[in-house]
Design a protein around this motif. Structure first.
Motif, PDB file in Angstrom:
ATOM      1  N   LYS A  21      41.449   6.212  -3.431  1.00 48.37           N
ATOM      2  CA  LYS A  21      40.035   5.990  -3.168  1.00 48.37           C
ATOM      3  C   LYS A  21      39.373   7.337  -2.964  1.00 48.37           C
ATOM      4  CE  LYS A  21      36.693   3.681  -0.238  1.00 48.37           C
ATOM      5  NZ  LYS A  21      36.504   2.810   0.921  1.00 48.37           N
ATOM      6  N   VAL A  22      38.424   7.645  -3.814  1.00 47.21           N
ATOM      7  CA  VAL A  22      37.652   8.874  -3.691  1.00 47.21           C
ATOM      8  C   VAL A  22      36.191   8.461  -3.616  1.00 47.21           C
ATOM      9  CG1 VAL A  22      37.068  11.078  -4.736  1.00 47.21           C
ATOM     10  CG2 VAL A  22      39.344  10.139  -5.058  1.00 47.21           C
ATOM     11  N   THR A  23      35.549   8.788  -2.497  1.00 47.77           N
ATOM     12  CA  THR A  23      34.153   8.438  -2.289  1.00 47.77           C
ATOM     13  C   THR A  23      33.318   9.698  -2.432  1.00 47.77           C
ATOM     14  OG1 THR A  23      34.906   6.820  -0.682  1.00 47.77           O
ATOM     15  CG2 THR A  23      32.562   7.311  -0.681  1.00 47.77           C
ATOM     16  N   ASP A  24      32.261   9.625  -3.164  1.00 44.37           N
ATOM     17  CA  ASP A  24      31.394  10.784  -3.391  1.00 44.37           C
ATOM     18  C   ASP A  24      32.179  11.975  -3.915  1.00 44.37           C
ATOM     19  OD1 ASP A  24      29.172   9.350  -2.477  1.00 44.37           O
ATOM     20  OD2 ASP A  24      29.540   9.954  -0.398  1.00 44.37           O
ATOM     21  N   ALA A 105      40.838  19.452  -7.405  1.00 46.59           N
ATOM     22  CA  ALA A 105      41.612  18.257  -7.032  1.00 46.59           C
ATOM     23  C   ALA A 105      40.757  17.003  -7.173  1.00 46.59           C
ATOM     24  CB  ALA A 105      42.144  18.391  -5.610  1.00 46.59           C
ATOM     25  N   ALA A 106      39.511  17.066  -6.716  1.00 50.27           N
ATOM     26  CA  ALA A 106      38.618  15.913  -6.829  1.00 50.27           C
ATOM     27  C   ALA A 106      38.442  15.511  -8.294  1.00 50.27           C
ATOM     28  CB  ALA A 106      37.268  16.221  -6.188  1.00 50.27           C
ATOM     29  N   ALA A 111      39.799  11.844 -12.759  1.00 50.10           N
ATOM     30  CA  ALA A 111      40.199  11.694 -14.160  1.00 50.10           C
ATOM     31  C   ALA A 111      41.541  10.969 -14.304  1.00 50.10           C
ATOM     32  CB  ALA A 111      40.297  13.072 -14.816  1.00 50.10           C
ATOM     33  N   GLY A 112      42.252  10.781 -13.190  1.00 51.78           N
ATOM     34  CA  GLY A 112      43.546  10.117 -13.246  1.00 51.78           C
ATOM     35  C   GLY A 112      44.707  11.052 -13.547  1.00 51.78           C
ATOM     36  N   ALA A 113      44.468  12.360 -13.514  1.00 48.44           N
ATOM     37  CA  ALA A 113      45.523  13.333 -13.818  1.00 48.44           C
ATOM     38  C   ALA A 113      46.450  13.578 -12.631  1.00 48.44           C
ATOM     39  CB  ALA A 113      44.905  14.661 -14.260  1.00 48.44           C
TER      40      ALA A 113
END
Length: 195
Positions: A21-24, A105-106, A111-113
């Protein structure tokens, strides 16, 4: 798989996968360790393994570090919350926008890498379990001194992931949580039966 490091730290790699989960673009949360599951190195972390370490850190005003690929020269963010719950070691934090590697990193997560979390720790107490069918020795890790949680390319335990929000659904719905808890308990029973 765990890896012994020259300074005595070991690393456990966990998959972020669909649970990231990445927000903003910069706030992240997930599980760095899941209890009762055997990883690719044959180790299983027991519930409560981080309790003393987290309490000691809090008492000393220290925190678990967020690193890039276990490199102590590359902190990329802050873990605002690190705690044990019924599932495992939950982490919630933020990548630093002003750190180049944090921005990278974000982008890589989005990107799913990058799809892995890994813990850096010292084993305080562990019990060797009987050999598994594949011949690998197994350990039940009952007390760990946690140092850091890194974002990594190659995870070791598929269940340790960042949390993703599915459209129209809660990633932690009751049915999923009960299924995962049942799987963890079954795995723990199998490991204990081998003792």
């Amino acid at each position: 798989m765990y890896k012994q490091i020259d300074n005595g730290l070991e690393h456990k790699f966990m998959r972020l996968g669909e649970d990231i989960k990445v927000t903003d673009g910069f706030d992240i949360e997930g599980y760095a360790s899941v209890f009762g599951r055997t990883d690719q190195g044959g180790d299983m972390v027991q519930a409560g393994a981080y309790k003393r370490s987290l309490a000691d850190m809090m008492a000393k005003g220290r925190s678990v570090k967020m690193l890039w690929q276990h490199d102590p020269a590359q902190p990329i963010g802050i873990w605002d919350e690190v705690r044990e719950d019924a599932r495992g070691l939950y982490v919630k934090g933020r990548l630093l926008k002003d750190v180049e590697k944090g921005r990278e990193a974000a982008a890589l997560i989005e990107a799913g890498a990058i799809d892995g979390l890994s813990i850096g720790y010292r084993t305080v107490r562990a019990q060797k379990l009987r050999d598994q069918k594949d011949g690998k020795a197994a350990r039940l890790l009952s007390e760990l001194e946690l140092w850091e949680v890194s974002l990594v390319t190659f995870p070791m335990l598929p269940g340790a992931r960042l949390v993703t929000e599915e459209k129209g659904g809660d990633p932690f719905d009751a049915e999923t949580m009960m299924r995962e808890l049942a799987d963890a308990l079954t795995g723990a029973r199998k490991q204990l039966a081998r003792i």
